[in-house]
Design a protein around this motif. Structure first.
Motif, PDB file in Angstrom:
ATOM      1  N   UNK A  29       0.827  -1.209   0.000  1.00  0.00           N
ATOM      2  CA  UNK A  29       0.000   0.000   0.000  1.00  0.00           C
ATOM      3  C   UNK A  29       0.864   1.262   0.000  1.00  0.00           C
ATOM      4  N   UNK A  30       2.150   1.111   0.311  1.00  0.00           N
ATOM      5  CA  UNK A  30       3.067   2.256   0.331  1.00  0.00           C
ATOM      6  C   UNK A  30       3.696   2.481  -1.051  1.00  0.00           C
ATOM      7  N   UNK A  31       3.990   1.391  -1.758  1.00  0.00           N
ATOM      8  CA  UNK A  31       4.704   1.537  -3.040  1.00  0.00           C
ATOM      9  C   UNK A  31       3.918   0.958  -4.219  1.00  0.00           C
ATOM     10  N   UNK A  32       2.593   0.856  -4.060  1.00  0.00           N
ATOM     11  CA  UNK A  32       1.737   0.281  -5.106  1.00  0.00           C
ATOM     12  C   UNK A  32       2.213  -1.101  -5.553  1.00  0.00           C
ATOM     13  N   UNK A  33       2.809  -1.811  -4.622  1.00  0.00           N
ATOM     14  CA  UNK A  33       3.179  -3.224  -4.835  1.00  0.00           C
ATOM     15  C   UNK A  33       4.344  -3.403  -5.816  1.00  0.00           C
ATOM     16  N   UNK A  34       5.115  -2.337  -6.027  1.00  0.00           N
ATOM     17  CA  UNK A  34       6.271  -2.459  -6.921  1.00  0.00           C
ATOM     18  C   UNK A  34       7.515  -2.902  -6.142  1.00  0.00           C
ATOM     19  N   UNK A  35       7.517  -4.128  -5.690  1.00  0.00           N
ATOM     20  CA  UNK A  35       8.703  -4.697  -5.058  1.00  0.00           C
ATOM     21  C   UNK A  35       9.552  -5.383  -6.124  1.00  0.00           C
ATOM     22  N   UNK A  36      10.857  -5.346  -5.942  1.00  0.00           N
ATOM     23  CA  UNK A  36      11.708  -6.100  -6.873  1.00  0.00           C
ATOM     24  C   UNK A  36      11.567  -7.592  -6.581  1.00  0.00           C
ATOM     25  N   UNK A  37      11.838  -8.404  -7.583  1.00  0.00           N
ATOM     26  CA  UNK A  37      11.780  -9.859  -7.388  1.00  0.00           C
ATOM     27  C   UNK A  37      12.773 -10.300  -6.307  1.00  0.00           C
ATOM     28  N   UNK A  38      13.915  -9.636  -6.268  1.00  0.00           N
ATOM     29  CA  UNK A  38      14.914  -9.997  -5.269  1.00  0.00           C
ATOM     30  C   UNK A  38      14.401  -9.726  -3.845  1.00  0.00           C
ATOM     31  N   UNK A  39      13.714  -8.592  -3.679  1.00  0.00           N
ATOM     32  CA  UNK A  39      13.126  -8.256  -2.381  1.00  0.00           C
ATOM     33  C   UNK A  39      12.180  -9.382  -1.945  1.00  0.00           C
ATOM     34  N   UNK A  40      11.322  -9.798  -2.841  1.00  0.00           N
ATOM     35  CA  UNK A  40      10.299 -10.795  -2.506  1.00  0.00           C
ATOM     36  C   UNK A  40      10.940 -12.155  -2.219  1.00  0.00           C
ATOM     37  N   UNK A  41      11.895 -12.525  -3.047  1.00  0.00           N
ATOM     38  CA  UNK A  41      12.559 -13.830  -2.833  1.00  0.00           C
ATOM     39  C   UNK A  41      13.341 -13.849  -1.518  1.00  0.00           C
ATOM     40  N   UNK A  42      14.047 -12.756  -1.253  1.00  0.00           N
ATOM     41  CA  UNK A  42      14.818 -12.697  -0.002  1.00  0.00           C
ATOM     42  C   UNK A  42      13.898 -12.658   1.219  1.00  0.00           C
ATOM     43  N   UNK A  43      12.770 -11.982   1.098  1.00  0.00           N
ATOM     44  CA  UNK A  43      11.824 -11.940   2.221  1.00  0.00           C
ATOM     45  C   UNK A  43      11.264 -13.337   2.488  1.00  0.00           C
ATOM     46  N   UNK A  44      10.938 -14.039   1.418  1.00  0.00           N
ATOM     47  CA  UNK A  44      10.437 -15.419   1.553  1.00  0.00           C
ATOM     48  C   UNK A  44      11.461 -16.277   2.300  1.00  0.00           C
ATOM     49  N   UNK A  45      12.717 -16.202   1.894  1.00  0.00           N
ATOM     50  CA  UNK A  45      13.758 -16.994   2.553  1.00  0.00           C
ATOM     51  C   UNK A  45      13.972 -16.540   3.999  1.00  0.00           C
ATOM     52  N   UNK A  46      13.958 -15.232   4.213  1.00  0.00           N
ATOM     53  CA  UNK A  46      14.166 -14.705   5.574  1.00  0.00           C
ATOM     54  C   UNK A  46      13.036 -15.161   6.498  1.00  0.00           C
ATOM     55  N   UNK A  47      11.813 -15.104   6.007  1.00  0.00           N
ATOM     56  CA  UNK A  47      10.673 -15.522   6.831  1.00  0.00           C
ATOM     57  C   UNK A  47      10.756 -17.003   7.191  1.00  0.00           C
ATOM     58  N   UNK A  48      11.122 -17.820   6.215  1.00  0.00           N
ATOM     59  CA  UNK A  48      11.263 -19.264   6.501  1.00  0.00           C
ATOM     60  C   UNK A  48      12.290 -19.464   7.614  1.00  0.00           C
ATOM     61  N   UNK A  49      13.448 -18.816   7.451  1.00  0.00           N
ATOM     62  CA  UNK A  49      14.519 -19.005   8.446  1.00  0.00           C
ATOM     63  C   UNK A  49      14.157 -18.412   9.809  1.00  0.00           C
ATOM     64  N   UNK A 271      17.791  -9.169   6.518  1.00  0.00           N
ATOM     65  CA  UNK A 271      16.894  -8.649   5.488  1.00  0.00           C
ATOM     66  C   UNK A 271      16.791  -7.122   5.601  1.00  0.00           C
ATOM     67  N   UNK A 272      16.725  -6.622   6.826  1.00  0.00           N
ATOM     68  CA  UNK A 272      16.645  -5.169   7.032  1.00  0.00           C
ATOM     69  C   UNK A 272      17.882  -4.481   6.441  1.00  0.00           C
ATOM     70  N   UNK A 273      19.057  -5.024   6.775  1.00  0.00           N
ATOM     71  CA  UNK A 273      20.306  -4.462   6.233  1.00  0.00           C
ATOM     72  C   UNK A 273      20.280  -4.374   4.717  1.00  0.00           C
ATOM     73  N   UNK A 274      19.852  -5.479   4.105  1.00  0.00           N
ATOM     74  CA  UNK A 274      19.960  -5.599   2.651  1.00  0.00           C
ATOM     75  C   UNK A 274      18.850  -4.847   1.918  1.00  0.00           C
ATOM     76  N   UNK A 275      17.635  -4.847   2.487  1.00  0.00           N
ATOM     77  CA  UNK A 275      16.504  -4.333   1.713  1.00  0.00           C
ATOM     78  C   UNK A 275      15.783  -3.129   2.319  1.00  0.00           C
ATOM     79  N   UNK A 276      15.673  -3.087   3.642  1.00  0.00           N
ATOM     80  CA  UNK A 276      14.879  -2.007   4.243  1.00  0.00           C
ATOM     81  C   UNK A 276      15.686  -0.704   4.262  1.00  0.00           C
ATOM     82  N   UNK A 277      16.976  -0.808   4.608  1.00  0.00           N
ATOM     83  CA  UNK A 277      17.814   0.394   4.620  1.00  0.00           C
ATOM     84  C   UNK A 277      17.810   1.079   3.245  1.00  0.00           C
ATOM     85  N   UNK A 278      18.067   0.348   2.135  1.00  0.00           N
ATOM     86  CA  UNK A 278      18.013   1.010   0.816  1.00  0.00           C
ATOM     87  C   UNK A 278      16.615   1.535   0.452  1.00  0.00           C
TER      88      UNK A 278
END
Lengths: 327, 327
Positions: A29-49, A271-278
């Protein structure tokens, strides 16, 4: 009446707790769902771990109602897009999508569970559209999905209507009813009381209760932990609060709090270091700030605060006067 | 045991509540007390208009121990500097300063009340320096001041030591004992239990209880409101959380919550526009962030998080590993 029925304490081991990551859906709702594929894949892996129990990928919005060119793919959550990230999802984490009453073609777009990577359909409804929500719930149950329902904006509803809505929903096939603080206006004292109310009806029908909090008054985490103590078990969170306006209960706070040894904060920190900070450095704006506090205090929709923030205004006092005029 | 003795509800009118603004004192730890005179004068006026009960100007630090060239004047709070702002302070708001055990020459530097604009001396002590704190309390009482005492870092103390400290302090002439969450590690459930403990002893001796919270886990405001429900009445806050590391309970959240009609959020909103926005833009760093969350979870002093933040590091995971090594 309040504070009489604590089901858990701080040290309790609570295996029934489920952490639900809503970063893509509420953050979308903040970015109209324009996440990069890398963001989504890394979030999926981070959540699993991290031991997260459910990851919500976005909305099942109707492509007849919303222009696919104006939004990223997670507004629509085609099964093929989810599969591109999760494959057959041979993990312990389940996949969720949200169906908004009146904004999805659930009959057409939600396939039978056996043909879909999705496990859970989360139905979002206002209190006056409960019958329409129940229609989606029953359709999804028949198709083989788990379901939860979010009754939104209850801080504007009267108590008798909430009681009636809870009874109606608990008589449906839904698995979990969510206590939702859409405007971030509820204090812990109110969340404890409402948690007891929701749990009383839910327990009678063998349903679970969840909480979805917003951080307008820096209370999203506190309200979530207070609901946990009362026995609420489905807990929504987003990484670094990423979500509409002031955002949600931060995953890193929640995972730091929960005592269940399956949860692990470390993958979320990375995940925060890699994706949220940028993402923050890119100029995307979300998270607690004075305008959201003001709409929260006044129990108003955050849209005016979002606009205020977009315009880079800092005249908080003038904004407060504007809000008071529209009360 | 928990949650059995609520003294107030959300709607209660609580005339015994006192809001204590600590912006200069706790905020001074962020900028070495180098506030502009305009900042201090405007804060004084804003607090008066907001209905704040006490304004803390800073520390009464010993000039033998600290180099006056390295700190702004509010580290030392000379009476003449306070008078330059407040004159004879013919207002309903009282003036406070903090005396740190072992770091002030109270006998020399704290004049008799009749010769000073100060009303309240707040004594800060660790649990192992209580006798020295009591010496300051009794000296200040004799000189005609109100006194409060902060027992710091209790999240590292054992319960029996806290019980003994409370008894000792309540037998002194001190007016108010503060529950202090120095490391921002306490959850609302713990604050409720500790509030009951402090209040039980305080009530017996006719003393009041206060709370000073830190925002490491976004719980400073929630912990303050939960303490209020239990009957805690002296509430520390700083404008926009300005304070060491992650800062404190934000005044604007607290004033938006309190139902006593004497309190007014508007002057604080104007102060934020005029002074806090530029202070942030100047690069001064404070407020909730991941490193403070991590020291909070681990119940550690925030100094390593402050250093991490100063160095503009973003490797949260590495930092967490470093913290775990020093546990």
């Amino acid at each position: 009446m309040e504070n009489t029925k604590n089901k858990r304490s701080l040290m309790s081991y609570a295996p029934d707790i489920k952490v639900v990551d809503c970063t893509l859906r509420d953050g979308g709702l903040v970015n109209d769902f324009f996440f990069t594929d890398e963001f989504v894949k890394d979030l999926y892996q981070a959540n699993i771990k991290a031991g997260v129990d459910y990851m919500e990928f976005g909305y099942k919005a109707s492509k007849d109602m919303f222009d696919v060119k104006k939004f990223g793919k997670w507004k629509f959550c085609d099964d093929k897009d989810i599969r591109a990230v999760v494959g057959d999802n041979k993990t312990d984490m389940k996949i969720a999508v949200m169906a908004d009453v009146g904004r999805c073609d659930f009959k057409r777009d939600i396939l039978p569970k056996k043909d879909s990577p999705v496990d859970l359909v989360r139905i979002a409804t206002y209190i006056n559209t409960i019958p329409a929500a129940i229609e989606i719930i029953e359709d999804c149950t028949k198709k083989g999905y788990e379901t939860t329902v979010n009754i939104m904006a209850i801080s504007k509803s009267n108590e008798l209507d909430i009681d009636a809505a809870l009874e109606l929903l608990c008589q449906s096939s839904v698995g979990t009813i969510y206590l939702v603080d859409s405007y971030g206006s509820l204090y812990p004292e109110q969340v404890r009381r409402l948690s007891e109310k929701y749990l009383e009806v839910a327990d009678k029908y063998g349903k679970k209760v969840g909480i979805h909090a917003h951080n307008n008054q820096q209370l999203a985490f506190a309200n979530t932990t207070e609901a946990v103590i009362k026995g609420v078990s489905y807990l929504d969170a987003t990484v670094s609060s990423l979500g509409r306006g002031c955002g949600n209960c931060p995953s890193e706070l929640l995972l730091g709090f929960l005592k269940n040894p399956k949860y692990n904060i470390n993958p979320i920190l990375r995940f925060i270091e890699k994706h949220i900070v940028p993402l923050r450095e890119s100029g995307l704006k979300w998270g607690y700030d004075v305008p959201y506090l003001l709409t929260g205090i006044l129990n108003q929709h955050p849209k005016s605060a979002i606009q205020f923030s977009k315009e880079d205004r800092k005249d908080y006092y003038e904004f407060y006067l504007e809000l008071l005029e529209s009360c």
